[in-house]
Design an enzyme around this catalytic site. Structure first.
Site, PDB file in Angstrom:
ATOM      1  N   ARG A   1      40.756 -28.550  -1.591  1.00 10.56           N
ATOM      2  CA  ARG A   1      40.492 -28.539  -0.163  1.00 10.56           C
ATOM      3  C   ARG A   1      40.952 -27.208   0.410  1.00 10.56           C
ATOM      4  O   ARG A   1      42.003 -26.706   0.012  1.00 10.56           O
ATOM      5  CB  ARG A   1      41.277 -29.664   0.549  1.00 10.56           C
ATOM      6  CG  ARG A   1      40.987 -31.048   0.027  1.00 10.56           C
ATOM      7  CD  ARG A   1      39.533 -31.461   0.134  1.00 10.56           C
ATOM      8  NE  ARG A   1      38.980 -31.247   1.476  1.00 10.56           N
ATOM      9  CZ  ARG A   1      37.677 -31.223   1.725  1.00 10.56           C
ATOM     10  NH1 ARG A   1      36.813 -31.378   0.760  1.00 10.56           N
ATOM     11  NH2 ARG A   1      37.255 -31.037   2.953  1.00 10.56           N
TER      12      ARG A   1
ATOM     13  N   CYS B   1      41.341   3.687  26.747  1.00 12.74           N
ATOM     14  CA  CYS B   1      40.427   3.431  25.630  1.00 12.74           C
ATOM     15  C   CYS B   1      39.429   4.584  25.502  1.00 12.74           C
ATOM     16  O   CYS B   1      38.803   4.984  26.482  1.00 12.74           O
ATOM     17  CB  CYS B   1      39.671   2.132  25.892  1.00 12.74           C
ATOM     18  SG  CYS B   1      38.276   1.888  24.787  1.00 12.74           S
TER      19      CYS B   1
ATOM     20  N   CYS C   1      35.687   3.171  26.434  1.00 13.40           N
ATOM     21  CA  CYS C   1      35.295   2.644  27.751  1.00 13.40           C
ATOM     22  C   CYS C   1      34.469   3.684  28.519  1.00 13.40           C
ATOM     23  O   CYS C   1      34.654   4.889  28.349  1.00 13.40           O
ATOM     24  CB  CYS C   1      36.546   2.265  28.556  1.00 13.40           C
ATOM     25  SG  CYS C   1      37.134   0.592  28.223  1.00 13.40           S
TER      26      CYS C   1
ATOM     27  N   ASP D   1      33.228  11.643  16.407  1.00 12.98           N
ATOM     28  CA  ASP D   1      33.947  12.910  16.572  1.00 12.98           C
ATOM     29  C   ASP D   1      34.712  13.300  15.305  1.00 12.98           C
ATOM     30  O   ASP D   1      35.153  14.436  15.173  1.00 12.98           O
ATOM     31  CB  ASP D   1      34.924  12.800  17.757  1.00 12.98           C
ATOM     32  CG  ASP D   1      34.193  12.512  19.070  1.00 12.98           C
ATOM     33  OD1 ASP D   1      33.263  13.275  19.410  1.00 12.98           O
ATOM     34  OD2 ASP D   1      34.544  11.524  19.750  1.00 12.98           O
TER      35      ASP D   1
ATOM     36  N   HIS E   1      35.518  -3.812  27.783  1.00 15.00           N
ATOM     37  CA  HIS E   1      36.539  -3.574  26.768  1.00 15.00           C
ATOM     38  C   HIS E   1      37.007  -4.881  26.115  1.00 15.00           C
ATOM     39  O   HIS E   1      37.465  -4.891  24.977  1.00 15.00           O
ATOM     40  CB  HIS E   1      37.728  -2.880  27.453  1.00 15.00           C
ATOM     41  CG  HIS E   1      38.819  -2.475  26.527  1.00 15.00           C
ATOM     42  ND1 HIS E   1      38.747  -1.345  25.751  1.00 15.00           N
ATOM     43  CD2 HIS E   1      40.015  -3.060  26.238  1.00 15.00           C
ATOM     44  CE1 HIS E   1      39.863  -1.243  25.027  1.00 15.00           C
ATOM     45  NE2 HIS E   1      40.635  -2.263  25.297  1.00 15.00           N
TER      46      HIS E   1
ATOM     47  N   ASN F   1      33.571  -3.041  11.677  1.00  8.02           N
ATOM     48  CA  ASN F   1      34.914  -3.471  11.276  1.00  8.02           C
ATOM     49  C   ASN F   1      35.493  -4.154  12.487  1.00  8.02           C
ATOM     50  O   ASN F   1      35.606  -3.533  13.538  1.00  8.02           O
ATOM     51  CB  ASN F   1      35.818  -2.270  10.970  1.00  8.02           C
ATOM     52  CG  ASN F   1      35.441  -1.608   9.674  1.00  8.02           C
ATOM     53  OD1 ASN F   1      35.044  -2.275   8.723  1.00  8.02           O
ATOM     54  ND2 ASN F   1      35.574  -0.304   9.637  1.00  8.02           N
TER      55      ASN F   1
ATOM     56  N   SER G   1      40.117   0.515  14.704  1.00  8.59           N
ATOM     57  CA  SER G   1      41.065   1.330  15.456  1.00  8.59           C
ATOM     58  C   SER G   1      41.169   0.947  16.926  1.00  8.59           C
ATOM     59  O   SER G   1      42.075   1.392  17.610  1.00  8.59           O
ATOM     60  CB  SER G   1      40.636   2.797  15.342  1.00  8.59           C
ATOM     61  OG  SER G   1      39.306   2.934  15.816  1.00  8.59           O
TER      62      SER G   1
ATOM     63  N   HIS H   1      37.829  -2.364  21.656  1.00 10.38           N
ATOM     64  CA  HIS H   1      36.564  -2.221  22.396  1.00 10.38           C
ATOM     65  C   HIS H   1      35.420  -2.491  21.409  1.00 10.38           C
ATOM     66  O   HIS H   1      35.364  -1.868  20.355  1.00 10.38           O
ATOM     67  CB  HIS H   1      36.451  -0.813  22.991  1.00 10.38           C
ATOM     68  CG  HIS H   1      35.372  -0.719  24.015  1.00 10.38           C
ATOM     69  ND1 HIS H   1      35.611  -0.478  25.341  1.00 10.38           N
ATOM     70  CD2 HIS H   1      34.028  -0.884  23.895  1.00 10.38           C
ATOM     71  CE1 HIS H   1      34.468  -0.480  25.994  1.00 10.38           C
ATOM     72  NE2 HIS H   1      33.494  -0.728  25.147  1.00 10.38           N
TER      73      HIS H   1
ATOM     74  N   HIS I   1      32.639  -2.373  19.060  1.00 14.79           N
ATOM     75  CA  HIS I   1      31.831  -1.249  18.560  1.00 14.79           C
ATOM     76  C   HIS I   1      31.544  -1.410  17.072  1.00 14.79           C
ATOM     77  O   HIS I   1      32.200  -2.175  16.381  1.00 14.79           O
ATOM     78  CB  HIS I   1      32.558   0.073  18.792  1.00 14.79           C
ATOM     79  CG  HIS I   1      33.795   0.246  17.956  1.00 14.79           C
ATOM     80  ND1 HIS I   1      34.992  -0.362  18.261  1.00 14.79           N
ATOM     81  CD2 HIS I   1      34.006   0.921  16.798  1.00 14.79           C
ATOM     82  CE1 HIS I   1      35.891  -0.046  17.343  1.00 14.79           C
ATOM     83  NE2 HIS I   1      35.331   0.722  16.437  1.00 14.79           N
TER      84      HIS I   1
ATOM     85  N   GLN J   1      29.601   1.006  13.589  1.00 11.94           N
ATOM     86  CA  GLN J   1      29.333   2.372  13.147  1.00 11.94           C
ATOM     87  C   GLN J   1      28.042   2.405  12.341  1.00 11.94           C
ATOM     88  O   GLN J   1      27.615   1.394  11.793  1.00 11.94           O
ATOM     89  CB  GLN J   1      30.463   2.874  12.260  1.00 11.94           C
ATOM     90  CG  GLN J   1      31.820   2.936  12.939  1.00 11.94           C
ATOM     91  CD  GLN J   1      32.817   3.712  12.101  1.00 11.94           C
ATOM     92  OE1 GLN J   1      32.525   4.807  11.607  1.00 11.94           O
ATOM     93  NE2 GLN J   1      33.991   3.152  11.914  1.00 11.94           N
TER      94      GLN J   1
ATOM     95  N   HIS K   1      25.846  -8.989   5.266  1.00 15.53           N
ATOM     96  CA  HIS K   1      27.025  -9.570   4.615  1.00 15.53           C
ATOM     97  C   HIS K   1      28.170  -9.602   5.617  1.00 15.53           C
ATOM     98  O   HIS K   1      28.401  -8.609   6.315  1.00 15.53           O
ATOM     99  CB  HIS K   1      27.483  -8.698   3.442  1.00 15.53           C
ATOM    100  CG  HIS K   1      26.491  -8.564   2.338  1.00 15.53           C
ATOM    101  ND1 HIS K   1      26.340  -9.510   1.356  1.00 15.53           N
ATOM    102  CD2 HIS K   1      25.599  -7.582   2.046  1.00 15.53           C
ATOM    103  CE1 HIS K   1      25.402  -9.103   0.499  1.00 15.53           C
ATOM    104  NE2 HIS K   1      24.930  -7.942   0.900  1.00 15.53           N
TER     105      HIS K   1
HETATM  106  P1  H2U Z   1      36.631   1.961  13.596  1.00 11.95           P
HETATM  107  O1  H2U Z   1      37.508   1.396  14.654  1.00 11.95           O
HETATM  108  O2  H2U Z   1      35.695   0.950  13.001  1.00 11.95           O
HETATM  109  O3  H2U Z   1      37.391   2.746  12.601  1.00 11.95           O
HETATM  110  O4  H2U Z   1      35.651   3.014  14.335  1.00 11.95           O
HETATM  111  C1  H2U Z   1      36.063   3.919  15.277  1.00 11.95           C
HETATM  112  C2  H2U Z   1      35.405   5.247  14.978  1.00 11.95           C
HETATM  113  O5  H2U Z   1      35.430   6.003  16.173  1.00 11.95           O
HETATM  114  C3  H2U Z   1      36.139   6.042  13.925  1.00 11.95           C
HETATM  115  O6  H2U Z   1      35.263   6.331  12.857  1.00 11.95           O
HETATM  116  C4  H2U Z   1      35.672   7.350  15.862  1.00 11.95           C
HETATM  117  C5  H2U Z   1      36.567   7.313  14.645  1.00 11.95           C
HETATM  118  O7  H2U Z   1      36.359   8.468  13.863  1.00 11.95           O
HETATM  119  N1  H2U Z   1      36.252   7.984  17.032  1.00 11.95           N
HETATM  120  C6  H2U Z   1      35.548   8.983  17.682  1.00 11.95           C
HETATM  121  O8  H2U Z   1      34.468   9.359  17.232  1.00 11.95           O
HETATM  122  N2  H2U Z   1      36.057   9.535  18.832  1.00 11.95           N
HETATM  123  C7  H2U Z   1      37.266   9.214  19.364  1.00 11.95           C
HETATM  124  O9  H2U Z   1      37.639   9.703  20.409  1.00 11.95           O
HETATM  125  C8  H2U Z   1      38.154   8.271  18.643  1.00 11.95           C
HETATM  126  C9  H2U Z   1      37.542   7.550  17.486  1.00 11.95           C
HETATM  127 ZN    ZN Z   2      37.396   0.168  26.055  1.00 12.23          ZN
END
Ligand code: H2U
Ligand code: ZN
Length: 347
Positions: A26, A47, A50, A73, A111, A151, A159, A162, A164, A166, A296
């Protein structure tokens, strides 16, 4: 189903997983510990995602109202062609250049919302954005593959809460895609049918691992799942790309995404962490009759908000292993409400 130790084959990756059902027949043994998720503001001035805020690179986000896409970035891949080094004289020290582009896709200006908290129309907009970006990236002559992924949760290394995702688009196929392409192609050449459609028909017949389905998509815990509550989401017809979906299919996909992620949140009554992503066919200009669009979901949690599965020891050195069976995980997820939940500590 066998209730003694056995191996199950993953026909997509051609790898085996060891299943040890006798260790946990179980999924539930004892209290479910709850750690209410943090209450977040709708707008966070600190953030970097945002609307209107400045990102780490100094660029300011526009006052966006729907989805928002920007070039990462801190990209893992760069678009510029680099000069090919002379071939290494030692094949044991092989390295080849990889080009690509990395984008970040925000789901909402809010956010404090996550995918399951968006309404179906907003989820459809996220799907439209993923589709548009995949197509545009795929059109570039140096791009062979666009990987859309999310993620979710600090446990998965996300990270920022908010909402998001990729997209990493690159000049050669990632390992998982190369494996799935080889197995789906071989199956199609042998049977003239698509591997995932045949698998889906079998699952729909057996009804042991289906979590939720509607007219166009099915979410199930795959027979060969590695993660305790892993889910595979499969298109009912062999569309190879998000861009091939009709508007009805897009609505169906949004509904399935909402159900899956809401059930996940309801499982341990927390905002459920996972890594998820879509597997579309390569963007290589070829026809891909072998490919069936799928997604997945790989969530790390095992028994509660705090008890996760670790892929360590035997998994690192031997092969993936699980205790609770995919059937009991599916049964547990099936029983949960797919549309309403209590979250963020609210009663
Ligand atoms: P994760 O939280 O899934 O890691 O994605 C956040 C992405 O945002 C991460 O790849 C990018 C990070 O490089 N990022 C920017 O491009 N600009 C920012 O100001 C902070 C984070
Ligand atoms: Zn935000």
């Amino acid at each position: 189903m066998i209730d003694t130790p056995h191996r199950r084959f993953n026909p997509l990756t051609r790898e085996w997983v060891l299943v040890s059902p006798q260790r946990a027949r179980r999924p539930w043994q004892g209290q479910v510990e709850k750690t209410p998720s943090e209450i977040l503001p709708a707008y966070d001035p600190d953030c970097y995602l945002c609307p209107g805020n400045e990102r780490a690179g100094g660029v300011k986000n526009p006052p966006y109202t729907g989805t928002f896409v920007f070039d990462n970035d801190f990209p893992a891949l760069l678009p510029d062609a680099v000069e090919q080094n002379p071939a290494s004289s030692n094949t044991l020290l092989d390295a080849i250049p990889e080009r690509g582009l990395c984008r970040v896709v925000c789901f909402s200006p809010r956010h404090d919302l996550t995918l399951p908290e968006l309404d179906n129309t907003a989820i459809e907009k996220v799907l439209a954005t993923w589709t548009h970006e995949s197509v545009e990236l795929g059109k570039k002559d140096f791009i062979q593959y666009a990987q859309v992924f999310e993620n979710k949760g600090a446990l998965m290394g996300c990270s920022n809460p908010h909402p998001h995702s990729q997209i990493w688009a690159q000049s050669q196929l990632p390992n998982e895609i190369a494996r799935e392409l080889a197995s789906q192609t071989a199956y199609y050449q042998e049977h003239r049918r698509t591997l995932l459609s045949d698998y889906l028909a079998e699952e729909q017949h057996r009804r042991e691992r289906i979590v939720f389905q509607n007219g166009s998509f099915t979410a199930l815990v795959p027979f060969w799942a590695i993660w305790p509550f892993e889910i595979l989401l499969v298109a009912h017809r062999p569309a190879a790309y998000l861009s091939e979906l009709t508007s009805t299919e897009v609505s169906s996909l949004a509904e399935v995404l909402k159900h899956v992620t809401t059930r996940y949140d309801n499982l341990f009554e927390i905002s459920f962490p996972y890594s998820m992503g879509f597997h579309q066919a390569p963007s290589d200009g070829q026809a891909h009759p072998e490919w069936v669009l799928h997604a997945h979901f790989y969530p790390p949690l095992l028994r509660s908000a705090t008890v996760r599965k670790f892929m360590v020891g035997y998994e690192m050195l031997g092969m993936p292993q699980r205790d609770i069976t995919p059937e009991s995980a599916a049964e547990r997820l099936q029983e949960l409400p797919g549309l309403h939940y209590k979250l963020r500590g609210s009663a």
